[in-house]
Design a protein around this motif. Structure first.
Motif, mmCIF file in Angstrom:
data_model
loop_
_atom_site.group_PDB
_atom_site.id
_atom_site.type_symbol
_atom_site.label_atom_id
_atom_site.label_comp_id
_atom_site.label_asym_id
_atom_site.label_seq_id
_atom_site.Cartn_x
_atom_site.Cartn_y
_atom_site.Cartn_z
ATOM 1 N N VAL A 350 0.639 -1.060 0.135
ATOM 2 C CA VAL A 350 0.083 -0.112 0.055
ATOM 3 C C VAL A 350 0.839 1.398 0.058
ATOM 4 O O VAL A 350 1.902 1.205 0.703
ATOM 5 C CB VAL A 350 -0.923 -0.273 1.311
ATOM 6 N N GLY A 351 0.578 2.298 -0.810
ATOM 7 C CA GLY A 351 1.174 3.451 -0.694
ATOM 8 C C GLY A 351 0.587 4.534 0.291
ATOM 9 O O GLY A 351 -0.823 4.472 0.475
ATOM 10 N N ILE A 352 1.251 5.301 1.022
ATOM 11 C CA ILE A 352 0.817 6.419 1.703
ATOM 12 C C ILE A 352 1.042 7.678 1.170
ATOM 13 O O ILE A 352 2.253 8.019 0.967
ATOM 14 C CB ILE A 352 1.296 6.426 3.209
ATOM 15 N N VAL A 353 0.208 8.618 0.822
ATOM 16 C CA VAL A 353 0.329 9.895 0.183
ATOM 17 C C VAL A 353 0.209 10.863 1.337
ATOM 18 O O VAL A 353 -1.150 10.955 1.591
ATOM 19 C CB VAL A 353 -0.259 10.141 -1.103
ATOM 20 N N GLY A 377 2.469 -6.747 9.656
ATOM 21 C CA GLY A 377 2.968 -7.556 8.522
ATOM 22 C C GLY A 377 2.935 -6.990 7.368
ATOM 23 O O GLY A 377 3.529 -7.593 6.378
ATOM 24 N N LEU A 378 2.347 -5.789 7.036
ATOM 25 C CA LEU A 378 2.384 -5.065 5.748
ATOM 26 C C LEU A 378 3.570 -4.296 5.089
ATOM 27 O O LEU A 378 4.178 -3.557 6.198
ATOM 28 C CB LEU A 378 0.898 -4.478 5.533
ATOM 29 N N GLU A 379 3.836 -4.057 4.065
ATOM 30 C CA GLU A 379 4.929 -3.268 3.690
ATOM 31 C C GLU A 379 4.341 -2.122 3.112
ATOM 32 O O GLU A 379 4.043 -2.133 1.907
ATOM 33 C CB GLU A 379 6.087 -3.961 2.848
ATOM 34 N N PRO A 380 4.590 -0.896 3.600
ATOM 35 C CA PRO A 380 3.759 0.384 2.858
ATOM 36 C C PRO A 380 4.956 1.201 2.284
ATOM 37 O O PRO A 380 6.201 0.854 2.752
ATOM 38 C CB PRO A 380 3.183 1.298 4.182
#
Ligand code: P5A
Length: 446
Positions: A350-353, A377-380
């Motif tokens: 997922v991207g964080i803007v 456990g996610l890679e942002p």
């Protein structure tokens, strides 16, 4: 990963010499850099994807009972003289000499090295069956390297080799590979159609290639539309079960599917009703072969059978174009703004803007989201640069992360952030906690 500390050299302009969309997008998204014709450096985003694809291939190989090893890329010509392939292989083989004047080559494939390894250690039928494989760089001095990683000169291949006592056992290994390949491609969100093919310099008369349908594919394809309705799904296949593997193979290969090399118009028309006939183009993402004793006989790869006779083993080999798969994935998943990675294989989840870098509330909310996603456990990938919102959105769209969370002071006043699907463009306003929970739910089990 914070984008301000990453190395993501995206390009604004469309590279002029890239003819197909996957090549253009890989260059623009900063995934690869051409070092010479058909030879690429893998930049962080490209390298990350290559590793992801490799991991899926490894997992599925190991699930099927195959054993990973690693062979050198450089080989002595001696082995190829033994098999009889050295002179015939032609200009695609990169040949060289070491300081002692010994003929060497950069492996275009590795039947000889695996056969040599096998004959050095395995002497009895009791140690069969055996399938060993590697994921290793290959070099083929293609006359026209093109389309980026699709037809490179240096490329990453998973190559596997089976050793069996009888033809029947080796054909089971062939079927097992076909089944495990179906599952491998489907895990990447790709539908690869197995088609009977020509064996070329690898040899043998039993071979299937796997084609992903795409307009830019190099092979012409004729098929029964019913084949594209077939799904491997989550069926539990026991790879030791001969009948089960044979059953899956028949299910997926009994419908008409041929490449232009082997296309027989009359058979096509006789077998497939008019409304189900399809013509398309396909990208070859893998090929499997059974070639019996073609290498074991000249190279003396024999075992003692139950009666004490020395017999040459029956063999096959099986290849997946690991680096080519990146191109195929992009060909199958993109729009005018960039790549759209499937959730099963994406460089970041997922991207964080951050719409207003430097705003205390926005910065704080982004940091909290980042930590909460990692805790699940996610890679942002957090775009924390001091850039305009438009530029940040364009980068996220280009690199194709399946989900984006947009954070801005205005939304935060109402306690919400925005969760957007790259594929549909649809957005939803949620509390940060719910956005994290939603993303975690999407990736659960992938
Ligand atoms: C099978 C494994 C072989 O070489 N020997 C070992 C057998 N088969 S193959 O069909 O020739 O190659 C296997 C897959 O490798 C990919 N591939 C390429 N990818 C990128 N650039 C190339 N120049 C290239 N050549 C082959 C294909 O996906 C092919 O199916």
């Amino acid at each position: 990963m914070r984008l301000s500390r990453y190395f993501l050299p995206v390009l604004k302009e469309t590279p002029a010499d890239a003819q197909i969309v996957s090549h253009r997008l890989m260059l623009r998204a900063g995934m690869i850099k051409q070092m010479s014709a058909g030879i690429y450096a893998w930049l962080p985003l490209g390298f990350k994807m290559l590793r992801k694809i490799e991991n899926i291939v490894h997992e599925e190989q190991i699930r099927a009972g195959h054993i990973p090893v690693l062979m050198p890329t450089l080989q002595s010509a001696e082995l190829w003289r033994e098999s009889g392939r050295y002179d015939g292989y032609g200009e695609e083989m990169l040949r060289m000499q070491d300081r002692h004047g010994r003929d060497m080559l950069f492996s275009p494939t590795a039947e000889e090295m695996f056969t040599d390894t096998f004959r050095s250690y395995v002497k009895s039928y009791k140690d069969l069956p055996l399938t060993i494989y590697q994921i290793q760089w290959k070099f083929r001095d293609e006359i026209r390297p093109r389309f980026g990683v699709m037809r490179g000169r240096e490329f990453l291949m998973k190559d596997g080799y089976n050793f069996d006592l009888t033809k029947e056992d080796a054909l089971h290994a062939y079927n097992r590979h076909l089944v495990s390949y179906l599952r491998t491609y489907e895990r990447m969100g790709l539908q690869a159609i197995p088609m009977r093919a020509e064996s070329g310099p690898i040899g043998g008369d039993n071979t299937h290639e796997f084609l992903v349908l795409a307009e830019t594919g190099e092979s012409g394809v004729f098929y029964d539309s019913e084949i594209t309705d077939l799904k491997f799904g989550d069926r539990a296949v026991d790879y030791d079960d001969v009948e089960q593997c044979q059953g899956v193979l028949e299910e997926f290969t009994s419908r008409y599917a041929r490449t232009d090399d082997t296309h027989d118009q009359a058979v096509f028309e006789a077998q497939v009703p008019d409304e189900r006939r399809r013509e398309a183009r396909g990208i070859e993402v893998g090929q499997i072969f059974y070639f019996g004793t073609k290498y074991s006989e000249p190279m003396g790869a024999t075992v003692t059978d139950a009666e004490g006779n020395k017999v040459p083993v029956h063999m096959g080999s099986h290849g997946i174009g690991v680096s080519r798969l990146l191109g195929a994935l992009i060909e199958a998943n993109h729009d005018e703004n960039g790549i759209i990675w499937p959730e099963g294989v994406t460089p970041f989840h997922v991207g964080i803007v951050n719409l207003k870098q430097g705003d205390a509330a926005a910065d704080g909310a982004c940091e909290d989201l980042y930590k909460a996603l990692e805790a699940r456990g996610l890679e942002p990938l957090y775009d924390d640069r001091n850039e305009r919102a438009g530029g940040k959105f364009a980068t996220m769209d280009l690199i194709g992360l399946p989900w984006r969370i947009t954070v801005g002071p205005r939304g935060l006043k109402n306690g919400v952030v925005e969760l957007t699907s790259r594929r549909t463009g649809e957005s939803e306003e949620l509390t940060p906690e719910l956005a994290v929970a939603r993303v975690a739910e999407i990736y659960a089990g992938l």
